[in-house]
Design a protein around this motif. Structure first.
Motif, PDB file in Angstrom:
ATOM      1  N   ILE A 152       0.555  -1.476  -0.324  1.00 54.48           N
ATOM      2  CA  ILE A 152      -0.430  -0.383   0.277  1.00 54.48           C
ATOM      3  C   ILE A 152       0.367   1.159   0.356  1.00 54.48           C
ATOM      4  CG2 ILE A 152      -1.623   1.716   1.464  1.00 54.48           C
ATOM      5  CD1 ILE A 152      -2.834  -1.207   2.403  1.00 54.48           C
ATOM      6  N   VAL A 153       1.356   1.324   0.323  1.00 58.81           N
ATOM      7  CA  VAL A 153       2.771   2.062   0.534  1.00 58.81           C
ATOM      8  C   VAL A 153       3.043   3.019  -0.986  1.00 58.81           C
ATOM      9  CG1 VAL A 153       4.210   2.010   2.715  1.00 58.81           C
ATOM     10  CG2 VAL A 153       4.641   0.720   0.554  1.00 58.81           C
ATOM     11  N   ASN A 154       2.640   2.076  -1.552  1.00 55.33           N
ATOM     12  CA  ASN A 154       3.269   2.348  -3.158  1.00 55.33           C
ATOM     13  C   ASN A 154       2.193   3.397  -4.013  1.00 55.33           C
ATOM     14  OD1 ASN A 154       5.458   0.346  -3.372  1.00 55.33           O
ATOM     15  ND2 ASN A 154       4.194  -1.192  -4.130  1.00 55.33           N
ATOM     16  N   LEU A 155       1.245   3.741  -3.222  1.00 51.72           N
ATOM     17  CA  LEU A 155       0.285   4.620  -3.202  1.00 51.72           C
ATOM     18  C   LEU A 155       1.754   6.356  -3.273  1.00 51.72           C
ATOM     19  CD1 LEU A 155      -2.801   3.518  -1.370  1.00 51.72           C
ATOM     20  CD2 LEU A 155      -2.727   4.282  -4.116  1.00 51.72           C
ATOM     21  N   LEU A 156       2.182   6.194  -2.172  1.00 48.05           N
ATOM     22  CA  LEU A 156       3.533   7.641  -1.701  1.00 48.05           C
ATOM     23  C   LEU A 156       4.037   7.433  -3.125  1.00 48.05           C
ATOM     24  CD1 LEU A 156       4.176   6.801   2.016  1.00 48.05           C
ATOM     25  CD2 LEU A 156       2.542   8.212   1.041  1.00 48.05           C
ATOM     26  N   ARG A 157       4.230   6.243  -4.287  1.00 48.61           N
ATOM     27  CA  ARG A 157       4.770   6.367  -5.156  1.00 48.61           C
ATOM     28  C   ARG A 157       4.589   6.824  -6.154  1.00 48.61           C
ATOM     29  NH1 ARG A 157       9.468   1.637  -5.682  1.00 48.61           N
ATOM     30  NH2 ARG A 157      10.594   3.231  -6.622  1.00 48.61           N
ATOM     31  N   GLY A 158       3.574   7.411  -6.265  1.00 56.46           N
ATOM     32  CA  GLY A 158       2.470   7.958  -7.310  1.00 56.46           C
ATOM     33  C   GLY A 158       2.009   6.645  -8.122  1.00 56.46           C
ATOM     34  N   TYR A 159       1.026   5.663  -7.251  1.00 54.37           N
ATOM     35  CA  TYR A 159       0.389   4.693  -7.863  1.00 54.37           C
ATOM     36  C   TYR A 159      -0.948   4.597  -8.293  1.00 54.37           C
ATOM     37  CZ  TYR A 159       4.183   0.867  -8.459  1.00 54.37           C
ATOM     38  OH  TYR A 159       4.793  -0.233  -8.582  1.00 54.37           O
ATOM     39  N   SER A 160      -1.219   4.620  -8.893  1.00 52.56           N
ATOM     40  CA  SER A 160      -3.566   4.655  -8.806  1.00 52.56           C
ATOM     41  C   SER A 160      -3.516   3.612  -7.615  1.00 52.56           C
ATOM     42  CB  SER A 160      -3.903   4.853 -10.235  1.00 52.56           C
ATOM     43  OG  SER A 160      -3.525   2.936 -10.186  1.00 52.56           O
ATOM     44  N   LEU A 161      -4.894   3.783  -7.192  1.00 53.15           N
ATOM     45  CA  LEU A 161      -5.203   3.455  -6.510  1.00 53.15           C
ATOM     46  C   LEU A 161      -6.266   1.642  -7.680  1.00 53.15           C
ATOM     47  CD1 LEU A 161      -8.540   6.049  -4.500  1.00 53.15           C
ATOM     48  CD2 LEU A 161      -6.401   4.793  -4.268  1.00 53.15           C
ATOM     49  N   ASP A 163      -4.167   0.481  -9.707  1.00 53.61           N
ATOM     50  CA  ASP A 163      -3.121  -0.579 -10.035  1.00 53.61           C
ATOM     51  C   ASP A 163      -2.891  -0.708  -8.068  1.00 53.61           C
ATOM     52  OD1 ASP A 163      -2.510   1.140 -12.424  1.00 53.61           O
ATOM     53  OD2 ASP A 163      -1.013   2.543 -12.322  1.00 53.61           O
ATOM     54  N   GLN A 164      -2.442  -0.008  -7.217  1.00 55.07           N
ATOM     55  CA  GLN A 164      -2.216  -0.731  -5.984  1.00 55.07           C
ATOM     56  C   GLN A 164      -3.950  -1.701  -5.654  1.00 55.07           C
ATOM     57  OE1 GLN A 164      -0.250   1.171  -3.533  1.00 55.07           O
ATOM     58  NE2 GLN A 164       0.157  -1.417  -3.471  1.00 55.07           N
ATOM     59  N   ALA A 165      -4.962  -2.052  -5.799  1.00 53.46           N
ATOM     60  CA  ALA A 165      -5.518  -2.693  -5.489  1.00 53.46           C
ATOM     61  C   ALA A 165      -5.395  -3.791  -6.641  1.00 53.46           C
ATOM     62  CB  ALA A 165      -6.927  -2.402  -6.146  1.00 53.46           C
ATOM     63  N   LEU A 166      -4.992  -3.929  -7.596  1.00 58.89           N
ATOM     64  CA  LEU A 166      -4.154  -5.023  -8.491  1.00 58.89           C
ATOM     65  C   LEU A 166      -3.168  -5.510  -7.674  1.00 58.89           C
ATOM     66  CD1 LEU A 166      -4.584  -3.614 -12.178  1.00 58.89           C
ATOM     67  CD2 LEU A 166      -6.205  -6.057 -11.476  1.00 58.89           C
ATOM     68  N   GLN A 167      -2.166  -4.271  -7.503  1.00 60.21           N
ATOM     69  CA  GLN A 167      -0.661  -5.340  -6.497  1.00 60.21           C
ATOM     70  C   GLN A 167      -1.050  -5.980  -5.812  1.00 60.21           C
ATOM     71  OE1 GLN A 167       2.375  -2.188  -5.157  1.00 60.21           O
ATOM     72  NE2 GLN A 167       3.596  -3.079  -6.992  1.00 60.21           N
ATOM     73  N   LEU A 168      -2.235  -5.421  -4.553  1.00 58.89           N
ATOM     74  CA  LEU A 168      -1.807  -6.475  -3.944  1.00 58.89           C
ATOM     75  C   LEU A 168      -2.909  -7.645  -4.012  1.00 58.89           C
ATOM     76  CD1 LEU A 168      -3.511  -3.724  -0.539  1.00 58.89           C
ATOM     77  CD2 LEU A 168      -4.629  -6.224  -0.789  1.00 58.89           C
ATOM     78  N   VAL A 169      -4.091  -7.466  -4.782  1.00 59.33           N
ATOM     79  CA  VAL A 169      -4.488  -9.077  -4.570  1.00 59.33           C
ATOM     80  C   VAL A 169      -3.418 -10.353  -5.033  1.00 59.33           C
ATOM     81  CG1 VAL A 169      -6.365 -10.440  -6.063  1.00 59.33           C
ATOM     82  CG2 VAL A 169      -7.054  -7.773  -5.244  1.00 59.33           C
ATOM     83  N   VAL A 170      -2.685  -9.736  -6.406  1.00 59.96           N
ATOM     84  CA  VAL A 170      -1.646 -10.689  -7.263  1.00 59.96           C
ATOM     85  C   VAL A 170      -0.286 -10.587  -5.749  1.00 59.96           C
ATOM     86  CG1 VAL A 170       0.046 -10.580  -8.403  1.00 59.96           C
ATOM     87  CG2 VAL A 170      -1.863 -10.049  -9.692  1.00 59.96           C
ATOM     88  N   ALA A 171      -0.211  -9.522  -4.809  1.00 61.60           N
ATOM     89  CA  ALA A 171       0.904  -9.921  -4.309  1.00 61.60           C
ATOM     90  C   ALA A 171       0.520 -10.326  -2.620  1.00 61.60           C
ATOM     91  CB  ALA A 171       1.306  -8.464  -3.011  1.00 61.60           C
ATOM     92  N   VAL A 172      -0.446 -10.802  -1.813  1.00 61.06           N
ATOM     93  CA  VAL A 172      -1.153 -11.658  -1.040  1.00 61.06           C
ATOM     94  C   VAL A 172      -1.187 -13.305  -1.969  1.00 61.06           C
ATOM     95  CG1 VAL A 172      -3.321 -11.897   0.199  1.00 61.06           C
ATOM     96  CG2 VAL A 172      -2.725  -9.599  -0.104  1.00 61.06           C
ATOM     97  N   LEU A 173      -1.704 -13.503  -2.777  1.00 60.85           N
ATOM     98  CA  LEU A 173      -1.460 -14.720  -3.725  1.00 60.85           C
ATOM     99  C   LEU A 173      -0.235 -14.951  -3.774  1.00 60.85           C
ATOM    100  CD1 LEU A 173      -4.302 -14.415  -5.948  1.00 60.85           C
ATOM    101  CD2 LEU A 173      -4.303 -15.499  -3.972  1.00 60.85           C
ATOM    102  N   VAL A 174       0.811 -14.464  -3.918  1.00 60.20           N
ATOM    103  CA  VAL A 174       1.936 -14.647  -4.448  1.00 60.20           C
ATOM    104  C   VAL A 174       3.418 -15.444  -2.925  1.00 60.20           C
ATOM    105  CG1 VAL A 174       4.461 -13.745  -5.554  1.00 60.20           C
ATOM    106  CG2 VAL A 174       2.538 -13.780  -6.898  1.00 60.20           C
TER     107      VAL A 174
END
Length: 268
Positions: A152-161, A163-174
């Motif tokens: 979620i801290v990637n929101l501070l690096r300019g990620y959109s909501l 992008d962040q939601a997709l990354q969160l789902v993938v990161a949890v599963l992986v």
């Protein structure tokens, strides 16, 4: 820190995760001020070196999975094939249009450091700390979810909501799949290799919300049955035994393993 490592290992893991987040933001912000965005790569390489020296000094590299996989364990993970397959999935989107040699080299350097640090912190420090509580499957789930939420801290690096939601789902599963692999093999190193390749592919390929969503969906379709397979393997074969330093074994009342590596596999 070494005392905390033995007596409060979860806090030890969380502190190092906090240090990592601060290092990323320091590199990003100072790099922006100096017009040198590649600074984060160099900062994280330095953090990686500090972690290796820190663990080597305490004789704990093997305890946190910085070692080869234990013999006979790769088949329990299907030789990591589903993970490495999705590591190259991003290339179906094509390469980013603004790539040059310098960008590619610094991306490789950055992702090599990120892959090593994140695997060590989440599948090394945090997973091993959580598993001392006695329930390995719960430790794996918590470490995987924590790994995903940490992005979620990637929101501070300019990620959109989005992008962040997709990354969160993938990161949890992986993250859950990688944690099961570490529990089965006793090593974070194949996960480090996967993590580096996966992050590089996401960095140098074209960005598209549609294709990112499709990719996330494919990853979910692959990872969910893979996680179930890994859970079954863990139930059937048991977990790899972790080498625990004598000081840690003495400090943690609920750890019963001896300081030497045993060949018998443990129960999940």
């Amino acid at each position: 820190m070494r005392t905390l490592q033995d007596t409060k290992p979860i806090w030890h893991a969380l502190i190092w995760i906090g240090i990592y987040i601060l290092a990323v933001n320091l590199g990003d912000n100072v790099g922006a001020m100096l017009d040198f965005p590649e600074l984060t790569s160099l900062v994280l390489v330095a953090v990686s070196a500090v972690l290796i020296v820190y663990l080597r000094g305490g004789g704990r590299l093997s305890a946190y999975g910085v070692r080869l996989v234990q013999p006979g364990t790769p088949p329990l993970t299907l030789f990591y094939a589903p993970l490495f397959a999705i590591a190259f999935l991003e290339y179906a989107k094509g390469f980013a249009p603004d790539l040059d040699l310098q960008i590619i080299l610094y991306a490789i350097l950055l992702m090599a450091a990120v892959g090593f640090i994140e695997e060590l912190l989440f599948r090394g420090f945090l997973l091993q700390a959580l598993r001392t509580r006695g329930n390995l499957n719960r430790a794996i789930l918590i470490s995987g979810v924590t790994f995903g939420l940490g992005h979620i801290v990637n929101l501070l690096r300019g990620y959109s909501l989005t992008d962040q939601a997709l990354q969160l789902v993938v990161a949890v599963l992986v993250g859950i799949a990688l944690a099961y692999c570490v529990a089965l093999t006793g090593s974070i190193m194949p996960g480090v290799a996967f993590h580096i390749l996966f992050n590089i592919s996401g960095t140098i390929t074209a960005h598209s919300v549609l294709w990112d969503s499709v990719t996330a969906g494919i990853i979910a379709v692959v990872m969910i049955p893979y996680i179930l397979f890994l859970r079954h393997s863990l139930t059937k074969a048991g977990a790899a035994i972790v080498t625990i330093p004598a000081s840690t074994a003495a400090a943690q009342m609920d750890v019963t393993a001896t300081p030497t590596t045993r060949t018998k596999r443990g129960a999940p």
